[in-house]
Design an enzyme around this catalytic site. Structure first.
Site, short mmCIF file in Angstrom:
data_model
loop_
_atom_site.label_atom_id
_atom_site.label_comp_id
_atom_site.label_asym_id
_atom_site.label_seq_id
_atom_site.Cartn_x
_atom_site.Cartn_y
_atom_site.Cartn_z
N HIS A 150 -11.34 -3.91 0.20
CA HIS A 150 -10.71 -3.57 -1.07
C HIS A 150 -11.53 -2.62 -1.93
CE1 HIS A 150 -7.92 -6.68 0.18
NE2 HIS A 150 -7.08 -5.87 -0.42
N CYS A 170 3.34 0.08 3.60
CA CYS A 170 2.51 0.36 2.42
C CYS A 170 1.02 0.18 2.70
CB CYS A 170 2.94 -0.48 1.23
SG CYS A 170 2.63 -2.23 1.46
#
Ligand code: PEP
Ligand code: MG
Length: 754
Positions: free
Chosen positions: A368, A681
């Protein structure tokens, strides 16, 4: 342990060391006196200093070995016990040196009679540039206090060499105390962009100033105060509002507090100051030990503990320096942040306006922090082994987020070549900008919808900049990660309202909180799990502890009053989980109606396909879900059983492989058969070659980071989907690990814009 007498001995050692340094004489004379003094104080027959010159460890001074071996005895890198100490950067303490497998006999030193050996690395900023050795003719194992005393001397020596205290010493100019030559490190590109800037360390080497304390009593008081401050802050965190996230265990924070109050940590630190080091130098020395062990350890449990310890050392250094947090440090213009590893929240804490780029020694591209870097438009390169030991704060860094290369202290010509490349990239960016209002329609008339992945209100302006048709994935957890405390209902509502307003009439798909895994909140430490990626995360937390999720849904419903609301849930594994999550939406809609609030004009509830089990349940979602979105980052980590955060395995498998593409194709077919809108996505959708494969498989909606929209649009405009479909279908018949090269060749043949 350490008796007061020994501590007194260490202090005397440091005092004498200082006297030697302050007295006159040539550098060689001072070094000679230093080894003589250490040998005498430690009752050793030999004390020697080896410094690393190029590929050799050269004897620079000795007491006890043949004097004419000085500058003559040179051990090859890795040779002998000295080589072993330098290689591992750890002390080596053995009673019977001549029988050690790495012992290397050097007749010119006359060392035959010496049995016991204690060597410690001379290290600074994770760079070992020498070894300090004592030897005795009797067989003995040196005590812990002796090892520590020698380490202390080695540390002071390292600082002195670095401070040029032996300026005119013969051969010293070749000892690489701090790297000075240009270097090229090859890692992996995590976030696109080419930048040139100045290195800033995430955890800086403390500006020690004084290494030897003038007043040890005062230093101990400083250390005590800093320890109390660090422990107090941790306890406060632990005792902070327990209801913030109900049920999330505080085990980790407790472990941390426990480590901070561990007497052995304090004893080690105290021992340093009592031996005469300044408080900062004492912490720095302990940190050096933790780092050396961390670098040597492969055991994940041990590494985590050592990382915790290093984190505590860093907190203590900051407390001593009176600095609040890593992210609070002063940044020069054009800072390139250098770190071993960085969490997404830490990166957000620095913020895009203070960083020009980020280089990580470890890390993975689908982690992330990398996603945050892409969202913020900060170029990032990771998986750069040895980075921390090769770069110094203030070095010029060229960071190439296209190829994954990092150049340190590059020559002017190299820098200007990169400047040219950077301006070529701007020209390309201008070309993309020209396309922003052109719809992405392929040569054979297929319309591909290009959407944006976002996570901050700031990202939404990219919609206009790059000409995306909406937001396909809004990662709501970013707001939670940047806040000091849990965002309240009204601040959540405000953010969602701002996003919807900024998107104007373009659709926005909000994904509910996706916490857990590497996304931890600074104010709530999640329970340490054996396998966080397979653990209690995302919708699993939301369903087990629905208060937080319901609150969020309420904020979304408030924000979208009178408008269209699209919500999707992350990491759903079964249809029943989706139904339970959807029921919460219905419940919150009821709640809103009951309190006579205006509800959204239209609500669509979707689900992310990230767990393979859900990917095989799509027919059962018919009539239940309104849309699907494939999160390839997670889906591929579960498909390939390869942790997306682990640099060693994250890139081992290719999404452009036959099994992965067949899997995706199957999902697309099932979605079509069930009449469910489907998009991709994951980060892969923003890479032109992957986008080529996905469109060939029949995907018409792709959501990606802002930097991907221009290149993918250019690709779509240049391609013939029918031809690509034929080519990909054919390539999938072979069982090769990747169709990447075949697809690249096809793209070249077709003159596609990649
Ligand atoms: C994914 O897993 O592909 C995804 C888009 O979600 P995230 O990267 O936030 O886990
Ligand atoms: Mg995901």
């Amino acid at each position: 342990m350490n008796s007061p007498a020994n501590v007194g001995g260490s202090r005397m050692l440091l005092r004498k060391l200082r006297e030697i340094m302050e007295a006159g004489g040539s550098a060689q004379e001072r070094l000679n006196r230093l080894v003589a003094m250490v040998a005498a104080t430690m009752v050793a027959d030999v004390c020697s200093i080896y410094l690393t010159r190029g590929a050799f460890h050269e004897l620079f001074a000795t007491q006890g070995l043949a004097p004419d071996a000085v500058h003559r005895t040179r051990l090859r890198s890795g040779e002998g016990l000295v080589g072993l100490v330098a290689e591992t950067a750890q002390p080596l303490n053995i009673a019977d040196a001549p029988h050690h497998e790495r012992f290397s006999y050097r007749p010119e030193t006359g060392e035959d009679p010496y049995q016991s050996f204690l060597g410690v690395p001379i290290v600074r900023s994770e760079r070992t540039f020498g070894v300090l050795v004592v030897q005795n003719s009797v067989q003995r194992v040196y005590g812990d206090d002796e090892v520590e005393a020698l380490q202390t001397i080695a540390m002071v020596l390292a600082e002195m060499v670095a401070a040029n205290a032996f300026g005119d010493l013969s051969g010293l100019a070749d000892v690489e105390v701090r790297p000075s030559r240009p270097e090229l490190l090859r890692g992996k590109a995590f976030s696109d962009g080419i930048v040139i800037g100045t290195a800033v360390m995430h955890e800086p080497h403390a500006p020690l100033g004084r290494v030897i304390a003038d007043d040890p009593v005062k230093e101990e008081a400083r250390l005590d105060a800093a320890l109390a401050q660090v422990r107090g802050a941790l306890t406060e965190m632990l005792e902070g509002d327990p209801g913030r996230i109900s049920g999330v265990s505080r085990e980790v924070l407790e472990t941390f507090v426990l480590l901070a109050s561990d007497p052995s940590w304090e004893v080690k630190l105290k021992h340093g100051v009592r031996a005469g080091l300044s408080a900062d130098a004492a912490v720095e020395r302990v940190r050096g030990e933790h780092r050396a062990k961390l670098n040597a350890s492969r055991d994940p449990y041990l590494r985590e503990r050592l990382q915790d310890l290093e984190d505590l050392d860093n907190r203590l250094l900051r407390a001593l320096a009176g600095v609040d947090g890593a992210a609070a440090q002063q940044m020069p213009e054009g800072a390139i942040l250098i770190a071993r590893e960085l969490g997404p929240a830490e990166l957000l804490d620095y913020g895009a306006d203070r960083l020009r780029g980020v280089a990580l020694e470890e890390g993975a591209g689908t982690a992330h922090a990398a996603i945050v870097a892409r969202a913020l438009g900060i170029p990032m390169v990771g998986a750069l082994p040895g980075l921390l030991s090769r770069v110094e704060a203030g070095d010029t860094v060229v960071l190439d987020g296209e190829t994954g290369e990092v150049r340190l202290r590059a020559e002017d010509q190299v820098i200007s070549a990169y400047q040219q490349r950077a301006s070529l990239r701007s020209a390309r960016a201008a070309e993309f900008a020209r396309l922003k209002d052109t719809p992405a329609i392929s040569k054979d008339g297929q319309r591909i919808t290009l959407l944006l992945n976002a996570g901050l209100a700031l990202d939404v302006h990219h919609l206009d900049d790059v000409g995306a048709e909406g937001i396909g994935l809004f990662r709501t957890e970013f707001q939670f990660m940047v806040s000091e405390t849990l965002p309240r209902l009204d601040s959540q509502t405000l953010l969602y309202r701002d996003v919807l307003e900024a998107a104007k009439d373009r659709p926005v798909t909000f994904r509910t909180l996706d916490l857990g895994g590497d996304k931890v909140l600074p104010y709530v430490k999640a329970e340490r799990e054996e396998n966080p990626a397979l653990g209690w995360r995302a919708v699993r937390i939301g369903l087990d502890r629905p208060a937080l999720l319901r609150y969020q849904l309420r904020a979304l419903i408030n924000a979208a009053s009178g408008k269209r609301l699209r919500v999707m849930f992350p990491l759903v594994t079964t249809v029943a989980e989706f139904e339970a999550a959807r029921a919460l939406v219905n419940r919150e809609m009821e709640w809103s109606r009951r309190f006579a609030r205006e509800t959204p004009a239209h609500v669509e509830v979707g689900v992310m396909v990230e767990a393979p089990a859900l990917a095989w349940s799509i027919p059962a979602l018919k009539g239940k879900a309104d849309f699907l979105s494939i999160g390839t980052n997670d889906l591929m980590q579960y498909f390939y059983a390869a942790d997306r955060n682990n640099g060693r395995v994250a890139d081992r498998y290719d999404v452009l492989s036959a099994p992965a593409l067949r899997f995706l194709s199957r999902i697309r077919q099932d979605a079509d058969a069930a009449g469910l809108q489907i998009s991709i996505c994951g980060e892969a959708a923003g890479r032109p070659l992957e986008a080529l494969a996905f469109t060939a498989l029949g995907f018409h909606r792709l959501s990606m980071p802002a930097s991907g929209v221009g290149p993918v649009k250019q690709l779509v405009l240049s391609m013939d989907v029918g031809a690509a479909q034929k080519a990909v279908t054919q390539m999938l018949e072979d069982e090769r690990p990747s169709i990447r090269s075949g697809l690249t060749a096809f793209a070249r043949e077709q003159r596609l814009a990649l």
